[in-house]
Design an enzyme around this catalytic site. Sequence first.
Site, mmCIF file in Angstrom:
data_model
loop_
_atom_site.group_PDB
_atom_site.id
_atom_site.type_symbol
_atom_site.label_atom_id
_atom_site.label_comp_id
_atom_site.label_asym_id
_atom_site.label_seq_id
_atom_site.Cartn_x
_atom_site.Cartn_y
_atom_site.Cartn_z
ATOM 1 C CG ASP A 73 -11.763 -2.313 -1.942
ATOM 2 O OD1 ASP A 73 -11.561 -2.727 -0.788
ATOM 3 O OD2 ASP A 73 -12.729 -1.590 -2.246
ATOM 4 C CG HIS A 75 -6.534 -4.941 -1.607
ATOM 5 N ND1 HIS A 75 -6.547 -5.167 -0.246
ATOM 6 C CD2 HIS A 75 -7.822 -4.747 -1.969
ATOM 7 C CE1 HIS A 75 -7.796 -5.127 0.191
ATOM 8 N NE2 HIS A 75 -8.589 -4.854 -0.828
ATOM 9 C CG ASP A 113 -8.857 -1.664 1.775
ATOM 10 O OD1 ASP A 113 -8.432 -1.140 2.826
ATOM 11 O OD2 ASP A 113 -9.688 -2.586 1.770
ATOM 12 C CG HIS A 182 -7.011 -4.532 3.833
ATOM 13 N ND1 HIS A 182 -6.393 -5.753 3.954
ATOM 14 C CD2 HIS A 182 -8.312 -4.805 3.589
ATOM 15 C CE1 HIS A 182 -7.276 -6.722 3.782
ATOM 16 N NE2 HIS A 182 -8.450 -6.161 3.553
ATOM 17 C CG HIS A 269 -13.307 0.938 2.677
ATOM 18 N ND1 HIS A 269 -12.730 0.752 1.441
ATOM 19 C CD2 HIS A 269 -12.984 -0.159 3.399
ATOM 20 C CE1 HIS A 269 -12.088 -0.391 1.417
ATOM 21 N NE2 HIS A 269 -12.224 -0.975 2.605
#
Length: 728
Positions: A73, A75, A113, A182, A269
Amino acid sequence: MCGSDDSFDDFVPDSQEPASSRTRNQDHLDDDEVPCSQRPDAANDTMVEDLDEGDEPAHDESEDIIKILVATDIHCGYGENKANIHMDAVNTFEEVLQIATEQKVDMILLGGDLFHENNPSREVQHRVTQLLRQYCLNGNPIALEFLSDASVNFNQSVFGHVNYYDQNLNVGLPIFTIHGNHDDLSGKGLTALDLLHESGLVNLFGKHSNIQEFIVSPILLRKGETRLALYGIGSQRDDRLVRAFKNNSISFLRPNAGAEDWFNLFVLHQNRPRRAMHRSTGNFLPESLIPQFFDLLIWGHEHECKPDPQYVASSEAVGDGFYILQPGSTVATSLTPEEALQKNAFLIKIKGRKFASKPIPLQTVRPMVCDELLLDKIPPGSRPILKTDRPKHTDGRYIDEIAIEAKINEMITTAKAKRRPRQPELPLIRLKVIYDGDWLNITPANAKRIGLRYENVVANAVDMVFIKKNNKPKEGKLQTENEKNITEMADEMGQVSATNLQTIINDYFINQPLVDQMTVLKPIGIGRALEQYSAIEEGGLATSANRNFDSCLMHQIDVVRKTLKKMPLPPINDPSDLDKFRDLITKDLYDMKKADSERFKNPVADVEMEEDEDDPQYYMPPQSTSRTNYASGSEDEVANSDEEMGSSISRHSKQPTTRGRGRGARGAGASRETTRGRSNKVVSTRQIDSDGFEIINDSPSPPPASRSTRGKARGKSAPSKKRDLSFF
C-alpha cells in the site's frame, strides 16, 4: 509449473514432515531481530528469531537465506492535487528502494496498491519509472533461481520469462508485486502495473481473469538449499473471493515431490476485519478459509501496521497453522489513529522452512497526531441567553474555539517533538471535537475557519478539525433501525464507510411499502454510485463517476424493457384493449418489484443477493481515475457477467474432464474443467496434474443451487409473440 531446466527427482518424496524438522531454533539471537510476542509453543513452529544454525556453519549462511523486503500500500500519486503532501508517497517509495539496496536483499515483494489510482497521472508514472530504473537496473548479481513456468505465472504478458532472465535487461533488484484495489483492472483488464511489467521493471503476478475459477500457480524460487513457493492473488471483491473458497472453486498448485521442503508464502490484498455487519460474507476474507499448508501470509490492503507476525492455529486435528504479517501502508491516506502508528517496511529472511521477520521504521513518513476533545460543560457565567448565541470569553473570543486551538497547539508541539530529521516539517493533525452535554444546543464552531488559521503550520489545514454532535434521540422517540445501523457502523472518527452505507441503503428500500419501492434503479446501483462519489478527492472531478452512473442507469432501463418484452402479449382488437394493455404492463412491473422484494428479504437468499451484484442490472462499474475502496470489478466482468450468472449452476453438473494443464497443451485454447466441488463432505482433496503439481482444496463443497420460477408464462396460456415496447 516447473521449468524445463529443473527436475524434482532429487527431492525427498512427498510425506508428512517430522515435527522435529520445524521446531523453533533456540540458538543465540541477534539484537535487531524482533521476537514474535504471539508465537505459540507449537512443535512445528516456522518462525524463529535467528536463522544461524551454529557457530561454525559449513558454508556461508547467505548462500541458503532468501532475503525479502516487504512493503504494501505505497499509493504513489496520493494527494497529488494537494500542495503539501503531493510527493509524500513517492518519497517514501524511494526510501523503500534505498532500504532494499542497503540491506542487499534478493527481492522486493509488494502487496498491492503501488499506485493510488488505476490510471495514475503521467507525472506520477514518470517519477515511479525513474525510481525503478535508478534502483533496479544495475549489475548486481541475482542469486535467485526461477524454477517455475514464467508463461503461467505471468500469463498476462507476451514475455514468457521473469525480468532478470531477459537478455536485453540488466536487472539487479527484482520486484514482485500483485495488484491492489486502487491499481486494479479496468477496461480491457489492464492496469498501470502492466506497463511496468511489460517494460521489465517489475514482475506482476496474481492476475486472475477467470472469476469463476481461481487456479493459483506459485512462483518457484531457489537459493542454495532454500526453496520458496510464492503464491499471489490480486485484489478481488471480498464477496466473490469468499464464495470461491466456500464453493471449492479455488485451487493452489503445489509440487508433487518434496512439497514439504518448500516454504509457502502467500500474498493477498483483501479486507481482513469484518466491514459489513448485515451480510453473510461480511465484506472480508475470514482467515479460517485459507488452506493450512501456507507458512506465511503477507496481508495487504489494511493500512494499520502490525509489526509482529500473528499465528493462526490450524482448525484441523492434523496440520500446521500459519503466520500473518500485516505490514500496513507506507503513507497515510486517511486521518485515523491506525494511520498515525509507526510505518514500517519488513525484512524477511527465509531458510529452509523457517523465517525471521524484522520491521524497519520508515524515516520519511509525514508525522501525524490524532486526538479527541470533548466539550460538555460551559463555564459558569458564560451561558448564552439566546440559543443562537455562542458562549464567549471576557476577551470576546469564543470559548469552544479557545479550547480547540489550545488542543491543536498541544498536538502540534507533540508532532514537532517526535519529528525525525528526514520527516517532512509540516505534520498531519486530526482533532475530533465532540459537542455534548451543555454544548448540544449550541451552534458549533466552523472547522474550516479554524483550520485556515494554521495554513502554514500543518499540512492539512482544511480538514484538520472534525466536529461531531453527540445527538441523542428525544425522550419518547425510538431510534429507527437505520439510525441504529448508522450509529453501529460509524467508525472511531464518526464516519460511515461506503460499504456499510450500502447495507443501510438496501435495508431502507427493502423495508418500504411495495408500491413505493423502485422499479428500475436498484439499491445496489445507488450504493455503488455513492461509493464512487465519496472516493473523489477534494478538487477532483466527478466526470468519470457521472459517466459510470449514467451507464448503469441506462443499462438497468434496458434490462426492464427486455424483461417486459419477454412477457406474453394480449390480443388488441379495439382502443379499450390499449387500457387493458397499459394495466397489464403496470401489473408486470409490480410483479417484478414483488419478486425482487421477496428475494432480497429472504435471509437464506443472502448469498444469491451477493451474487446478483455481479449482474449488470445491479452493477455500478468502478471508477477508473479515483480511489475505489472495495469494488474491484472491471468492464470486462460486466460484459461477461450475464454468461457467468447463467452458467453458475450448470458448471458443477457437467461431466468433468481432466484439466490438461500440461506444458504441451498450453495456449491451445481448449476449455478445461475440474472435478472440484463434487463431494458433499468437507474434505481436503488432492490431485496431481501433468506438470507434477499437486492440486489441493481445503474448502467445503458448495450448497445446492437454488432454482427460481420467476419470469415464466402465466397459467397455461399458449405462447404468443413478444411485445413491441420500443416506446418504453
